[in-house]
Design a protein around this motif. Structure first.
Motif, PDB file in Angstrom:
ATOM      1  N   LEU A 126     -24.531  37.354  -8.969  1.00 49.71           N
ATOM      2  CA  LEU A 126     -25.172  35.817  -9.948  1.00 49.71           C
ATOM      3  C   LEU A 126     -27.146  35.888 -10.326  1.00 49.71           C
ATOM      4  N   LEU A 130     -27.456  35.087 -14.045  1.00 53.14           N
ATOM      5  CA  LEU A 130     -28.061  33.970 -14.952  1.00 53.14           C
ATOM      6  C   LEU A 130     -29.236  34.167 -15.757  1.00 53.14           C
ATOM      7  N   GLY A 157     -18.904  37.859   2.070  1.00 49.03           N
ATOM      8  CA  GLY A 157     -19.635  36.828   3.209  1.00 49.03           C
ATOM      9  C   GLY A 157     -20.767  36.206   1.829  1.00 49.03           C
ATOM     10  N   LEU A 158     -21.305  35.905   0.384  1.00 53.24           N
ATOM     11  CA  LEU A 158     -21.665  35.334   0.173  1.00 53.24           C
ATOM     12  C   LEU A 158     -21.110  33.949   0.158  1.00 53.24           C
ATOM     13  N   GLN A 159     -22.098  33.032   0.390  1.00 56.10           N
ATOM     14  CA  GLN A 159     -22.344  31.612   0.531  1.00 56.10           C
ATOM     15  C   GLN A 159     -22.910  31.060  -1.179  1.00 56.10           C
ATOM     16  N   ASP A 161     -24.332  27.662  -3.269  1.00 54.16           N
ATOM     17  CA  ASP A 161     -24.495  26.297  -3.091  1.00 54.16           C
ATOM     18  C   ASP A 161     -24.362  25.895  -4.297  1.00 54.16           C
ATOM     19  N   ARG A 164     -26.908  22.726  -5.404  1.00 54.13           N
ATOM     20  CA  ARG A 164     -28.546  23.414  -5.696  1.00 54.13           C
ATOM     21  C   ARG A 164     -28.269  24.206  -6.884  1.00 54.13           C
TER      22      ARG A 164
ATOM     23  N   ILE B  41     -34.030  31.136  -9.019  1.00 49.84           N
ATOM     24  CA  ILE B  41     -32.481  30.343  -9.036  1.00 49.84           C
ATOM     25  C   ILE B  41     -31.683  30.804  -8.186  1.00 49.84           C
ATOM     26  N   ALA B  42     -31.021  31.983  -8.183  1.00 45.63           N
ATOM     27  CA  ALA B  42     -30.779  32.774  -8.013  1.00 45.63           C
ATOM     28  C   ALA B  42     -30.329  32.226  -5.931  1.00 45.63           C
ATOM     29  N   ARG B  44     -32.546  30.645  -4.364  1.00 46.80           N
ATOM     30  CA  ARG B  44     -31.858  29.008  -4.048  1.00 46.80           C
ATOM     31  C   ARG B  44     -30.628  29.369  -3.577  1.00 46.80           C
ATOM     32  N   ALA B  45     -29.788  29.523  -4.498  1.00 40.83           N
ATOM     33  CA  ALA B  45     -27.783  28.927  -4.201  1.00 40.83           C
ATOM     34  C   ALA B  45     -27.726  29.660  -3.551  1.00 40.83           C
ATOM     35  N   VAL B  46     -27.382  31.007  -3.563  1.00 41.10           N
ATOM     36  CA  VAL B  46     -27.322  32.179  -2.824  1.00 41.10           C
ATOM     37  C   VAL B  46     -27.937  32.509  -1.048  1.00 41.10           C
ATOM     38  N   THR B  47     -26.896  31.863   0.137  1.00 36.84           N
ATOM     39  CA  THR B  47     -26.996  32.284   1.269  1.00 36.84           C
ATOM     40  C   THR B  47     -26.450  34.111   1.443  1.00 36.84           C
ATOM     41  N   ARG B  48     -27.060  34.925   1.519  1.00 37.58           N
ATOM     42  CA  ARG B  48     -26.459  36.094   2.168  1.00 37.58           C
ATOM     43  C   ARG B  48     -25.920  36.754   3.622  1.00 37.58           C
ATOM     44  N   PRO B  49     -24.473  36.690   3.889  1.00 32.75           N
ATOM     45  CA  PRO B  49     -24.561  36.924   4.970  1.00 32.75           C
ATOM     46  C   PRO B  49     -25.571  37.921   6.142  1.00 32.75           C
TER      47      PRO B  49
END
Lengths: 280, 477
Positions: A126, A130, A157-159, A161, A164, B41-42, B44-49
């Motif tokens: 991402l 971007l 395993g990436l989430q 949002d 947001r 921006i990235a 804030r949006a992405v949660t890594r394991p």
């Protein structure tokens, strides 16, 4: 039952959706049978061509290597009562430097002024993707972010949002997995909402920190706005001029920006002169 | 809306003077601003394991295929396998098609023409000229293409091609060319015209010109059949039968690699003479490996590539067949037109280890390289008077490779002729479609001429020296 179409009078389109018919024709887009133009932009290898194929049902060859789509491909689909022409732009990493593929993509968004630009990004990369998305949002305020390859992101395993992200970018964000036909209905809906003005984007604009740039912009932007009152992206044009972009210099000289009509205020669909008549 | 020239002039002047004030780092600042925003921006949006060490298949494969030690051998191995599958897999359907089109339909057409009392010249022109040339091209080309293109596309889909570009990047950079030239070269292995179009991914005009001019050294699809046939009958014939297929495949790979070598050599000399300049850098993202979608790939590569290339070959083979038949049957003083030309070119051909027939075949084959072998066969029959009743200007297929070999020996061919034919097939002018594409892409007659003439001159030089050294070593004429 088949559907017969009444072709609108040629000048009807000038008053209908937001695209600028003259420039699109000059860019070689045949607009005879279409209500809206959707451009597909994105980095190479984000599955852009796969999204294109999934939306159009065409089977243009997709290749897993950068530089596959050098020229643009065109197709179409209908959604609701509207027919959308979709143009697959070359995959690029940026819209700043001037290789041929970047120029094709940039010129189409800048001068063709599609009704909606769908930015396809790779959800697993991402941050890097971007960069292009932000540059597209500098040029156009009618965009949808397609968060493609969401299945691969999940697998890693990436989430992501997406709410947001949508709030930060100011445009609709739709997670998709085009190879699995996942999320495409939502994508079509988002495109429709932006095209018809049901969703009004407030795109993120890049913050310029350097004081020298700020000062230069403060001087140049008002001048541009005075000369081209309808220019929606004067700040971006100013930045390109400061960067010495010869293509933009040329566009200023030959009045291509002057050619751009104002965004006609978006009209609800009922105002379209197009009528679908059902013949049994 | 009209904009006064004065206003635009003022804007440009302001921009120009501001450009001097904001300093040279402007572009870098601009990029930094974009990257900063994107990162923010990235994030804030992405949660890594939670970072857990895991086996990364992609990285393991990448380490192997782009390794300094295994990268190149693996590449050669993969392409040898692709060519070997193409060569050995195409034999059966090729002969099946030949039986149908040449041995069954052709006599039927002749009988039909005789039944309706068609004059001999019209029958010859249409059936022996146009039909046979087309049938030949279809039976020789369709099977290898239908195997080669899907295999190549599968490699492409899997994500292997960017790794090839990665491996070759250093060599291209040393040659003063752009690393992305590896990609247009790969396309050139399918079709040079497509390869020339693919050079659009190269930003700098200088490096793009180098890529366009050298694309012809990527052995294109139209030339594979020539290589494959000559390799199987002359070189595969040198070893025991069970090794024949493998040795033929290896010699074709060797020719293809020689083409890559020429690409480097010519790029190197161009970038030091006609096209001097800096090498630009670029970042190539190695995409993740993706399991190819096999059926869809086969479908699209058959539709997109095989049929389109085949159709092009057919549209060129038909008129070429007609012209060949005409030149072989129009006689002046008892000798056909084409024989005059062959006799005229023969001394030159012999000098470079080829012969007049081959040179004439390459003139006929300017529209499409695919018809080289059929034309050579047909003209050889005409010159030697062999072939038993097939008639002048008739393309035909010989019953077996042994017959073909015997025919060539009767015309004075040696192993040198075969080797030089393979070399000349690699190094000669591009086909007319490619020349036209080069003209469209460069918009320059001069560069189109360079791209067309340079290889053919090189071809004569290379075959000349090979012939001289060969004769010196072998001690024969």
């Amino acid at each position: 039952m088949n559907i017969k179409l009444q072709t609108p009078a040629p000048d009807a389109c000038a008053s209908c959706p937001a695209h600028h018919i003259g420039n699109l024709l000059r860019l070689g887009v045949n607009m005879e049978n279409w209500d809206y133009v959707v451009a597909l932009a994105g980095n190479p290898n984000t599955g852009k061509s796969t999204v294109f194929n999934a939306l159009t049902g065409l089977r243009q060859h997709t290749g897993n290597w950068p530089g596959k789509t050098v020229t643009r491909a065109e197709g179409g689909y209908s959604y609701g009562d509207n027919r959308y022409k979709i143009v697959d732009l070359p995959g690029t990493y940026s819209l700043l430097s001037t290789s041929m593929d970047e120029e094709v993509a940039r010129d189409f968004i800048l001068f063709g002024r599609p009704d909606v630009t769908v930015i396809v990004v790779d959800s697993t990369r991402l941050e890097r993707n971007l960069n292009l998305a932000l540059q597209v949002l500098e040029i156009t305020d009618r965009a949808v972010l397609c968060l493609n390859l969401i299945d691969e992101a999940r697998r890693h395993g990436l989430q992501v949002d997406e709410r947001r992200l949508a709030r930060d970018l100011g445009v609709p964000v739709v997670p998709t997995a085009a190879r699995q036909d996942e999320g495409l209905q939502e994508l079509l809906k988002a495109i429709h909402e932006v095209a018809t003005g049901q969703f009004v984007c407030k795109p993120h604009r890049i913050k310029n920190e350097a004081p020298a740039i700020k000062r230069a912009l403060a001087q140049l932007v008002p001048q541009l706005e005075a000369a081209f009152p309808n220019l929606p992206n004067a700040r971006w044009v100013a930045l390109r001029l400061l960067d010495g972009d010869q293509r933009i210099v040329k566009a200023i000289q030959n009045g291509e920006f002057g050619d751009l009509n104002a965004h006609a205020p978006v009209q609800p669909e009922t105002n379209l002169e197009l009528q679908l008549e059902v013949v049994s | 809306m009209t904009v006064q020239t004065g206003a635009t002039q003022a804007i440009l002047e302001t921009a120009d003077s501001l450009r001097w004030q904001i300093g040279r780092e402007f572009h870098e600042h601009l990029m930094e601003d974009i990257y900063t925003d994107a990162t923010h921006i990235a994030d804030r949006a992405v949660t890594r394991p939670d970072e857990k060490p895991r086996f990364d298949l992609d990285r393991t494969i990448d380490r192997l295929v782009t390794s300094r030690i295994f990268g190149f051998p693996l590449m050669i191995l993969l392409f040898t396998i692709v060519f070997w599958l193409t060569i050995s897999g195409a034999n059966v359907p090729s002969s099946w098609l030949a039986t149908l089109l040449l041995d069954t339909i052709h006599p039927l057409l002749k009988q039909g023409a005789a039944a309706i009392g068609m004059p001999w010249w019209l029958d010859g022109f249409l059936i022996d000229g146009m039909y046979l040339a087309t049938a030949w091209v279809v039976s020789v080309m369709l099977p290898p293409m239908a195997i080669f293109f899907p295999l190549f596309t599968l490699l492409e889909d899997f994500g292997y091609l960017p790794r090839v570009a990665f491996n070759l990047d250093n060599a291209f950079k040393k040659s003063g060319a752009h690393g992305k030239q590896a990609l247009s070269m790969m396309m050139g292995f399918g079709c040079n015209a497509a390869g020339v179009v693919a050079t659009r991914v190269i930003d700098s005009p200088r490096e793009r010109l180098i890529a366009i001019i050298t694309n012809n050294f990527a052995l294109c699809n139209g030339r594979w059949p020539t290589q494959i046939l000559i390799a199987s009958i002359f070189i595969g014939g040198l070893v025991p039968a069970y090794l024949g297929g493998l040795i033929s495949a290896l010699s074709v790979v060797a020719i293809a690699l020689l083409g890559v070598l020429f690409t480097f050599l010519v790029s190197w000399s161009l970038s030091r003479t006609l096209l001097k300049g800096e090498v630009s850098t670029f970042s190539l993202e190695l995409p993740p490996y993706r399991p190819p979608r096999i059926w869809q790939t086969i479908y699209t590569s058959v539709i997109d590539r095989t049929l389109i290339v085949l159709w092009r070959a057919i549209t060129f083979a038909m008129p070429a067949g007609a012209v060949i038949w005409l030149t072989a049957n129009v006689t002046i003083g008892g000798t056909s037109v084409v024989e005059y030309v062959i006799n005229f070119l023969n001394p030159l051909g012999i000098l470079v280890g080829l012969n007049g027939v081959i040179l004439v075949a390459y003139i006929f084959a300017i529209p499409a390289n695919e018809i080289v072998i059929p034309t050579i066969l047909m003209l050889t029959v005409l010159v030697t008077g062999a072939g038993g009743g097939a008639g002048a200007g008739v393309m035909f297929e010989l019953e077996s490779q042994a017959d073909t070999l015997a025919l060539f020996y009767a015309d004075g061919w040696t192993l040198l002729t075969a080797v030089n034919l393979m070399l000349f097939s690699l190094i000669h002018n591009p086909c007319s479609t490619t020349i036209y594409t080069i003209y469209k892409e460069t918009g320059s007659k001069k560069w189109t001429a360079v791209a067309s003439l340079l290889p053919v001159v090189m071809g004569f030089v290379v075959t000349f020296f090979v012939a001289q050294i060969w004769r010196l070593v072998a001690g024969i004429g």
